[in-house]
Design an enzyme around this catalytic site. Structure first.
Site, mmCIF file in Angstrom:
data_model
loop_
_atom_site.group_PDB
_atom_site.id
_atom_site.type_symbol
_atom_site.label_atom_id
_atom_site.label_comp_id
_atom_site.label_asym_id
_atom_site.label_seq_id
_atom_site.Cartn_x
_atom_site.Cartn_y
_atom_site.Cartn_z
ATOM 1 N N GLU A 1 -23.443 -8.128 -26.236
ATOM 2 C CA GLU A 1 -22.852 -6.787 -26.355
ATOM 3 C C GLU A 1 -22.840 -6.215 -27.769
ATOM 4 O OE1 GLU A 1 -22.036 -4.890 -23.766
ATOM 5 O OE2 GLU A 1 -22.789 -6.535 -22.522
ATOM 6 N N SER B 1 25.734 -8.986 22.659
ATOM 7 C CA SER B 1 26.587 -10.184 22.676
ATOM 8 C C SER B 1 26.545 -11.009 21.396
ATOM 9 C CB SER B 1 26.192 -11.073 23.846
ATOM 10 O OG SER B 1 26.403 -10.387 25.046
#
Lengths: 166, 784
Positions: free
Chosen positions: B197, B475
Site C-alpha cells: 500500500e 390460576s
C-alpha cells in the site's frame, strides 16, 4: 395342627416382647408402615440434600472456588471473592455453607442488610446442621447491631447460643 | 498669459490625470490585495482550520469506535460437570476453535472419541484473567470424567471456557472491530501492508508526489484509473470520512487532511489507526473493520497466531475486500495473496523459501462466517433494557464494552427446538392455529435468566412477548391466594376444609358468579386438594376470607410491582402480567421466599478488561420460608396428582417438580409455571389477536414446559423443611390427627404447633391395637 404352631409362635412373640420391656404406655410400634399400605407419607417429605450429602463431600470444583474466594478475601478483593462463591453456588445452589460465606463477606464489606438476608437464606437451607445455623445467627446478630437493632441482635445471639447448647 | 494659463492648466490636468491613474492603480492593487490575496487567504486559513478541526475530531473521536460485545454465560469445566462430549464439541465450534492435532495456537482442539485435547483461548473475566491453557479431558456417561493440564499432567479442579460471543451493539453504520495495538500486530503484517500500500510511509508527509506521479503515468498509459497514488495516511482519511466519491475536490481535501494528520500525529499512531480502521469484509449488515477482527472473521485465529500466507491474504484484501473475497472468489484471492507474497520477497521481507512454501499453502479460510443477525433478539432486548439504565446509546456502540450475560446457550437451544416442535404438534389438533409463545427460563437460585423466547420465530426482532405483552394469568395466581391463607397458621393449614360451593358477588352494580372449570361444586375440600385440582370456588372463598388486600400484598411481596386493583376477580387471576413478571413471582417461591431481581447481565467490562460494573447475587427475604415450604409441597402435589400430572409422562417421578397451570376465560391463554431443583420456567401460549387457542394450561403450555424441563433440568426438586415445620399424620377421612397405622393416613407438613390437635377415631390405644392384632391373628388362623 396349624393352630398349634400359631399358638407356639404367638407365645414366643409374647415372650420376646416381654423381654424387650413392652409397656402399655408406649407409642404403638406395630404395625409398621409397610404393613399399612393405605397410609402414605406426603411425598414432599424427603431427606434433604444436606442430610444425604454432608458438607465435607463438596465436589473438588466447589472446594477450589471456596479456596480461591478465601485468597481473594485475604488480599482485600471482596467483590472478586464473592464472585468465586457465586460460581460455586451455580454448581451447588443449595449448599448452605456457600451462602453463609457470602453473608460473611458482605458483612465484612459493611453491607449488613444483605448479609442478614444471606444468612437467613443459609439458615433455610441448613436443615439439621446446628453448628452452621449457630454461626448464621451470630452473623445475623452482628448485622442487626450494625443496623441499629440491639434487641433483635440480642435475640439472634440467644438463638445462636441455644443451637450450640442443645 | 493665456498660453501660460493654458500651459498651467494642462500641467494641472496632467497632474490630475496622473493622480487619477495612480489612484486607480492603487485601487486596483488594493482590490487585488483584498479580493485576490487577503480574502482567499482568509478563506483558505479558515478552511484549513476547519479541516484541522475535522481531522482531529475524526481521528481522536472515531478511531477507537468499537461496538459493545455481548457474551453468553461461560461453560464451567470440572470433574462431574453435566456435559456430553458432543455438546462440548458443539461449544468449541460455537467458540470458533479450530481442529488442530498439534494444538499449535490457542483456540484449537483435537477429539478422539470421548477424549479431547484443547488449547483454550484466554479471556478476561470479571474476577480474574484466565490465561490460555492446554487441557486434556474425558467424558463418560454425559459427565466430565477427568480434566488435566497437558503440560503438568495434574488434575484441574475447575476451569472456565471463554464465553461465546452472542451479539454486538453496532453503531448506526454497523462497523465491527476487535481493537489491535500496533505492538500486538505481527511485524510481518506491517511489512506486507507497507509493501502493497505505501512503501515510503515512513518518509513522506502525508502525500507522496512520487506515488502520485507513478499513478498518473500508469493511468495515462492504461487510459483509465488503474492505480491509486494514495498513501496510507490518505486512505485512513478516506476511511474516516466514509465518503466513497472519487471527485478531484475530495482528493485535494484528502491530501490536505493527510498532511494535517501527519502534522499532529506520529507515524505509529497513524498506522495503528489504519490497522484498526481499514475495511476488510462484509457479512450481512455487519462491516468488518481492522485486522484484529478480520483475522477472527476469516481464520478463527487471533492476530498473533497468523502465518505468512494468512497475513498476505489479509494485506491483499485492502485493495478490495469484496472483489478479493476469499470465501466467494478463492482463486482470485489466491492470486492476490501470492502477489503480496512475491512483493514481500522482492523487498527482502521473506526468504524465497518462505515465499515458495507460503504460496503452496491453501487459503485456510474458515468455512462459514459468524451469524449475521441478532440470534437472540428477545434476550438481547432484556439486556439492552437493563443497560440503558446506566449507559448511553453511544457508550454501547463505541466504547468496546464487554457485556457478560447470563444466557445459557444449551438451554436457549433446547427452548427454541422444543417450542417449535411442541407448537407444531399442538397445531395438528382441530381448530388450534396461529399459536404464539413466550417463555422465560431462570436458574432456580440467583434469578439469572438462562433462556428467553419472545415469540415463535426466535430470530424475529420485533414484539417481545416475554416482556412486552400482558395477559391474564388465570390460576397462576392461586398459590399467592393460598400462601396468604397459610401465613395465618391459626386459621389455615394444608388440610383445612374449604367449602367449594357457588358464590355470587355484587361489584359495581354487576353480579360476579365464578364457576369451577368442570362447572361442579365439590363441597368441603381440603386446602391442598383445592389447589391441586385448581378449584375456582375454593380459591374465591379463601381469598375473600383472608382479604383481597392481603392477597395483593402477597403478590407484591413475591415481586409484582405493577399496580393491582383490589377486585374479587383477581382471586382467579384477572391480573394482566407479562411472562417475565410471572417469572419474578414464581422465582420468589422457588427460592424459598427470598426475592432476587431477575438478571440478564453479570458484569460489564471496559474494552481493556477493566471491571466496570457487576450485578451480584442479592436476596431479600420477602415471605416466611416456612409458609413457602408449605405452598411448594402443595405445588408438588399439583404436578403429581392435580392439573399438572401429565408432566410425569416425560419426567422421571423422582424430579418432584413444583408448579401450576393456568387457563383464562374462553381458553385464550395457556400458562404453565414451575420449577425443578435447578431451573424455573414460565411458559405462555396464546394468539396475538387474543382469540381462543382452545388449549388449557395443561393441554398447551405444560407440554412445552415438560419437554423443556426434561432436556435441561439435571437436579430433582429437593425441598428443605425449615425448623418451624413439623410433619404430622392426618386421617384423610376425618381430617384429624392420626398415625401411620391408620388406613387413609397421610403425613402433611404444618407450621409447628398448628397441626390439628383432635385425634381421629382411627387412632386406637396401643392396647386396643394389640387386641385387634391378636384377634386378627386368630381370625386368620380360624379360617385356615
Amino acid at each position: 395342627m396349624d393352630r398349634f404352631y400359631k399358638l407356639v409362635l404367638f407365645t414366643g412373640l409374647i415372650g420376646l416382647v416381654g423381654c424387650a420391656g413392652f409397656s402399655v404406655d408406649s407409642y404403638p410400634s406395630l404395625p409398621a408402615k409397610h404393613e399399612a399400605p393405605s397410609a402414605q407419607s406426603y411425598p414432599g417429605k424427603q431427606p434433604s440434600v444436606e442430610q444425604r450429602m454432608p458438607a465435607s463431600t463438596e465436589p473438588l470444583a466447589v472446594i477450589a472456588l471456596m479456596d480461591a474466594s478465601e485468597i481473594k478475601r485475604r488480599s482485600g478483593h471482596f467483590e472478586s471473592a464473592v464472585s468465586s462463591l457465586e460460581r460455586a453456588i451455580k454448581i451447588q445452589p443449595r449448599n448452605a455453607g456457600l451462602w453463609q460465606r457470602i453473608a460473611e463477606l458482605r458483612l465484612e464489606q459493611y453491607k449488613p442488610r444483605l448479609a442478614l438476608d444471606l444468612a437467613r437464606k443459609s439458615n433455610t437451607l441448613a436443615s439439621g446442621n446446628r453448628a452452621l445455623k449457630s454461626r448464621n445467627w451470630k452473623l445475623i446478630a452482628e448485622a442487626q447491631r450494625l443496623l441499629g437493632k440491639p434487641e433483635a441482635a440480642l435475640k439472634a445471639e440467644e438463638e445462636a447460643a441455644r443451637l450450640v447448647r442443645e | 498669459m493665456t498660453a501660460k494659463r493654458r500651459k498651467k492648466n494642462t500641467s494641472v490636468r496632467r497632474g490630475r490625470k496622473k493622480s487619477f491613474r495612480t489612484r486607480l492603480w492603487n485601487r486596483i492593487q488594493r482590490l487585488f490585495l483584498f479580493w485576490g490575496i487577503l480574502i482567499p487567504g482568509f478563506v483558505f486559513v479558515v478552511y484549513i482550520g476547519y479541516l484541522d478541526y475535522s481531522v482531529r475530531h475524526l481521528f481522536e473521536g472515531k478511531r477507537w469506535s468499537i461496538p459493545a460485545h455481548v457474551y453468553a454465560s461461560p461453560t464451567e469445566l470440572y470433574v462431574g460437570a453435566p456435559l456430553k462430549a458432543d455438546a462440548f464439541e458443539d461449544l468449541l465450534q460455537q467458540l470458533r476453535y479450530r481442529k488442530d492435532r498439534r494444538l499449535s495456537t490457542e483456540a484449537t482442539y483435537f477429539r478422539n472419541l470421548n477424549r479431547f485435547k484443547v488449547s483454550t483461548r484466554p479471556f478476561r473475566f470479571w474476577d480474574e484473567e484466565q490465561p490460555s491453557r492446554g487441557i486434556e479431558m474425558d467424558f463418560v456417561g454425559g459427565e466430565v470424567k477427568s480434566l488435566k493440564d497437558i503440560d503438568s499432567g495434574k488434575s484441574i479442579a475447575i476451569l472456565r471456557m471463554d464465553p461465546v460471543q452472542i451479539d454486538s451493539f453496532y453503531p448506526s453504520h454497523n462497523e465491527d472491530r476487535i481493537l489491535a495495538r500496533l505492538q500486538e500486530a505481527p511485524p510481518m503484517l506491517i511489512e506486507a501492508l507497507l509493501a502493497t500500500e505505501d512503501r515510503n510511509f515512513y518518509q513522506h508527509y502525508g502525500v507522496s508526489p512520487k506515488a502520485i506521479l507513478r499513478a498518473v503515468i500508469a493511468n495515462l498509459r492504461a487510459g483509465g484509473v488503474v492505480q491509486g497514488g494514495s498513501t496510507i495516511t490518505q486512505q485512513l482519511v478516506k476511511n474516516l470520512y466514509l465518503n466513497p466519491s472519487r471527485s478531484l475536490w475530495r482528493k485535494a481535501n484528502e491530501a490536505m487532511m493527510a498532511v494535517i494528520l501527519e502534522f499532529h500525529y506520529d507515524k505509529d499512531e497513524i498506522l495503528e489507526a489504519y490497522v484498526n480502521e481499514v475495511f476488510l469484509g462484509q457479512e450481512g449488515r455487519r462491516a468488518i473493520h481492522g485486522f484484529g477482527l478480520a483475522s477472527q472473521f476469516y481464520f478463527d485465529r487471533s492476530l498473533g497466531d497468523l502465518e505468512l500466507h494468512h497475513i498476505a491474504l489479509l494485506a491483499g484484501l485492502v485493495k478490495g475486500a469484496s472483489y478479493y473475497n476469499p470465501r466467494r472468489s478463492p482463486e482470485r484471492a489466491t492470486r492476490r495473496r501470492n502477489l503480496v507474497i512475491d512483493l514481500m520477497k522482492e523487498l527482502g521481507h521473506v526468504t524465497p523459501e518462505q515465499a515458495t512454501r507460503a504460496k503452496k499453502m491453501p487459503l485456510e479460510v474458515s468455512s462459514r462466517g459468524r451469524h449475521t443477525t441478532t440470534r437472540f433478539p428477545a434476550f438481547m432486548d432484556v439486556v439492552r433494557h437493563q443497560l440503558r439504565v446506566e449507559y448511553r446509546e453511544e457508550d454501547l456502540t463505541s466504547e468496546g464494552l464487554q457485556i457478560l450475560t447470563t444466557l445459557e446457550l444449551p438451554v436457549q437451544k433446547a427452548l427454541e427446538t422444543n417450542a417449535e416442535k411442541t407448537l407444531k404438534a399442538l397445531e395438528k389438533r382441530p381448530k388450534v392455529e396461529r399459536l404464539q409463545v413466550a417463555t422465560v427460563v431462570t436458574r432456580r437460585e440467583g434469578g439469572e435468566i438462562a433462556a428467553l423466547l419472545g415469540g415463535r420465530d426466535a430470530r424475529f426482532n420485533g414484539l417481545n412477548r416475554a416482556t412486552d405483552i400482558q395477559r391474564m394469568i388465570g390460576s397462576l395466581v392461586k398459590p399467592a391466594v393460598y400462601l396468604t391463607a397459610l401465613d395465618d397458621p391459626e386459621r389455615y393449614s394444608v388440610v383445612t376444609r374449604i367449602d367449594d360451593v357457588a358464590v355470587e358477588l355484587e361489584s359495581g352494580g354487576k353480579t360476579w358468579a365464578p364457576r369451577n372449570f368442570d362447572r361442579k361444586e365439590h363441597g368441603p375440600v381440603e386446602l391442598h386438594r383445592a389447589l391441586a385440582m385448581s378449584y375456582n370456588l375454593s380459591a374465591v372463598h379463601v381469598g375473600l376470607d383472608v382479604g383481597i388486600g392481603r392477597v395483593v400484598k402477597t403478590l407484591r411481596n413475591l415481586g409484582i410491582e405493577r399496580k393491582i386493583r383490589k377486585y374479587p376477580s383477581i382471586l382467579l387471576g384477572a391480573i394482566e402480567l407479562s411472562p417475565l413478571e410471572v417469572t419474578q413471582m414464581y422465582q420468589t417461591l422457588a427460592a424459598d421466599g427470598f426475592r432476587t431481581p431477575l438478571r440478564s447481565i453479570r458484569a460489564v467490562l471496559a474494552n481493556d478488561g477493566t471491571p466496570l460494573r457487576r450485578y451480584p447475587l442479592t436476596v431479600r427475604q420477602a415471605v416466611d420460608p416456612a409458609t413457602v415450604f408449605l405452598i411448594n409441597t402443595l405445588l408438588q402435589e399439583v404436578m403429581r396428582e392435580g392439573s399438572g400430572r401429565s408432566v410425569y409422562s416425560l419426567l422421571s417421578a423422582n424430579y418432584a417438580v413444583a408448579g401450576k397451570t393456568g387457563t383464562t376465560n374462553n381458553l385464550r391463554d395457556s400458562w404453565a409455571a414451575g420449577f425443578s431443583g435447578d431451573y424455573l420456567a414460565v411458559v405462555w401460549l396464546g394468539r396475538d389477536d387474543n382469540r381462543s387457542i382452545r388449549l388449557t394450561g395443561s393441554s398447551g403450555a405444560l407440554k412445552l414446559w415438560s419437554a423443556l424441563m426434561r432436556e435441561v433440568s439435571r437436579q430433582p426438586l429437593d425441598l428443605v423443611p425449615p425448623d418451624s415445620i413439623e410433619w404430622v399424620w392426618i386421617d384423610s377421612e376425618s381430617g384429624l390427627r392420626a398415625n401411620e397405622a391408620c388406613s387413609n393416613a397421610v403425613e402433611y407438613p404444618f407450621i409447628s404447633g398448628y397441626a390439628p390437635a383432635a385425634v381421629s377415631p382411627c387412632m386406637k390405644s396401643p392396647l386396643e391395637d394389640f387386641g385387634s392384632w391378636y384377634e386378627e391373628l386368630f381370625r386368620f388362623g380360624g379360617e385356615d
